[in-house]
Design a protein around this motif. Sequence first.
Motif, short mmCIF file in Angstrom:
data_model
loop_
_atom_site.label_atom_id
_atom_site.label_comp_id
_atom_site.label_asym_id
_atom_site.label_seq_id
_atom_site.Cartn_x
_atom_site.Cartn_y
_atom_site.Cartn_z
N TRP A 152 -7.58 -4.25 3.05
CA TRP A 152 -7.33 -3.71 1.72
C TRP A 152 -7.41 -4.85 0.72
CZ3 TRP A 152 -6.53 1.59 1.88
CH2 TRP A 152 -6.29 2.11 3.16
N GLU A 161 1.22 4.18 2.85
CA GLU A 161 0.89 3.74 4.20
C GLU A 161 2.17 3.55 4.99
OE1 GLU A 161 -2.13 3.30 5.59
OE2 GLU A 161 -3.00 4.10 3.77
N GLU A 183 -4.45 -8.17 8.69
CA GLU A 183 -4.19 -6.88 9.31
C GLU A 183 -4.35 -6.98 10.82
OE1 GLU A 183 -3.06 -4.22 7.98
OE2 GLU A 183 -3.40 -4.48 5.81
N THR A 227 -9.08 -2.33 9.13
CA THR A 227 -9.42 -1.98 7.75
C THR A 227 -8.65 -2.92 6.85
OG1 THR A 227 -9.77 0.35 8.28
CG2 THR A 227 -9.34 -0.20 5.98
N ASP A 236 -14.29 -0.77 0.04
CA ASP A 236 -13.86 -0.55 1.42
C ASP A 236 -14.37 -1.69 2.28
OD1 ASP A 236 -12.77 2.20 1.06
OD2 ASP A 236 -14.86 2.64 0.58
N GLY A 279 -7.79 -10.01 0.92
CA GLY A 279 -7.39 -8.96 1.85
C GLY A 279 -6.38 -9.53 2.82
N SER A 317 -7.46 -6.74 -2.80
CA SER A 317 -6.77 -6.61 -4.08
C SER A 317 -7.18 -7.76 -4.99
CB SER A 317 -5.25 -6.61 -3.89
OG SER A 317 -4.83 -7.78 -3.22
N ARG A 355 0.86 -1.18 0.00
CA ARG A 355 0.00 0.00 0.00
C ARG A 355 0.90 1.22 0.00
NH1 ARG A 355 -2.34 -2.63 4.37
NH2 ARG A 355 -1.91 -0.90 5.76
#
Length: 585
Positions: A116, A74, A255, A114, A133, A252, A118, A71
Amino acid sequence: MKTSRAGHTRDGARRRIGAVAAALTLTAGLVSAVSVTSAGAARGSGPTLDDVGTRLTAPSAVAVRPPSSARAGEVGPGLLTGAEVGRLPSSSTALATGARPASREPALLRREATLWMSGWNDGPPSDAQEVADLEVVQDVPAQKVTVTARYYDAPSAAANSALFLWFGSWDEEENCVASVQLAAVAGSTSSADAAAVSMDESSAGTATRGLAGDTMTVTWSGGRAGEKDFSCVYASSFLVDGAGLGAEIERGYAEEFEPTYEEAPVFDFYAGDLNAAYPGKWNPVYVSVRNEGDATASRVTLSAKGAKIKLRRKTVSLGSIAPGKSRSINLKVKLKGRKIRTLNLTAKASGGWSATSRTKVGFRPLPTRLKSLVGRSFWASPKEPLTGWNIQQYTFVNKKWVHVGVTKNGYPTKCSAKVKECRRYTYKPKKKLVRIGKVRAKVDSEGLRTLGKEKVLHTPLVKPKANLRAGVHLSYYDYSGCEGSFQCSTWWRHLTLKKDGSFTWTYEAIHSSGMPPNQTFVSVSGPDKVGTYKILSKGRMRITFVDEETGAQKTETWAIGIDQDVLGRHGPDKGLLIAAMPHLP
């Protein structure tokens, strides 16, 4: 083929049938919810949730953290966040600091992540199947997890997909090891087209989903939804058509499931790690309690106790301590006997908050009068701006002369008016009064205290005996400039003396010039000295080593004095003054 920690390959698990608490039926583009038995037989027609892959095992690549370039813009997605960092002492003096486990821990209130997403394989065939999102929020007290997935267009039965999320914890290799899977169909009209399943195929709670325009909301409640041990989450999405679950279209990466705790006080203690106690006297023990938390500590009390230690007041009130503030007090103690004893400290605040620490109290003999100052040496380091150590040293050579200043090559044995550093002095033992030129001071076995405006205590140094061998590791830190000045230099040395007569003496430094953001830094390492040492007469240490740059053998002689600790005990392990460089434990 790589496998996940659950032990199933990606392809083999995609359509695996398992026991679940709810099922999805896909008929004529309409998704409706039905129940299934533990054997997986649906009381209805069409593909069940098992066919959609509720017991799916995600590709192992999804469970690991993304690369740092995943990212752009970030900050450090590959780094752990919220890691606790050990608190350092606030000065070079050893401090007893750090809160012990509290009587209760701050409650975990919430976790957030959150993800992300791809594209994977050929990516989503339509905007309605691509997640824009993905937010995950856990309300721990309410035992509820809410997933908000916004798509680039509104999902429908014709442009449908299934979203899977895995909740787990990090292992030692920073892989997210899942223990619960949450699944929901995006383009459905039924709120029941979702399920929460433990990785052992048992129900993890109740899951529902809803769709409003381009946003799907999945709510997981009860069961394991309030579990506190989740620390990571990751996701995948798959195509859904009349035949059931299709190809994976997005991933994702795992995280951090960021925690939020209730605001609470956190206590740190500051005190000398060893405190002197004179016999038969009430002795002060300085203690500071600092609130490093994010809530005010109310009605704070500090209690102290220890074997063979008598306290004038066992518990004292410190009032309220706001975050970032501290309260300090001198506890009054008497020590029984000559052994070093532990003084246990407990800070308490309303709400059940408390923490403990400890320091030590040891016997120190009462100061005595000195009949003569001849052969004695005292040192101190008065504070001066833009410098670290500023060594002052008084060495009394004979009954008339005192050497003022740092000795470089050993204790001086001669002094006269011809020597710049020599001063005449007078001493009155009965009054404990010494006069050195214009300087007046009180002196006894504890040290030399200058009188007047500049009241400085110079503590005794002991001259080491010839051929002394010591096993110590000591450090010297110093600086010049800094404190907002244009230039700053810091340097430090580590000295190791071994009883076999060998030594190592390292040197490192950092120099900077300029003001932020336009600064130049230079780092220096070495030369280090490694060789043998010998303690000579007259307070001298001779070191022999091979020069790192030339390869030649060198010999250096340094003045050396033995420092004392707070109990007045001298020894190489308490510290060595080498020329103007205090090497301390």
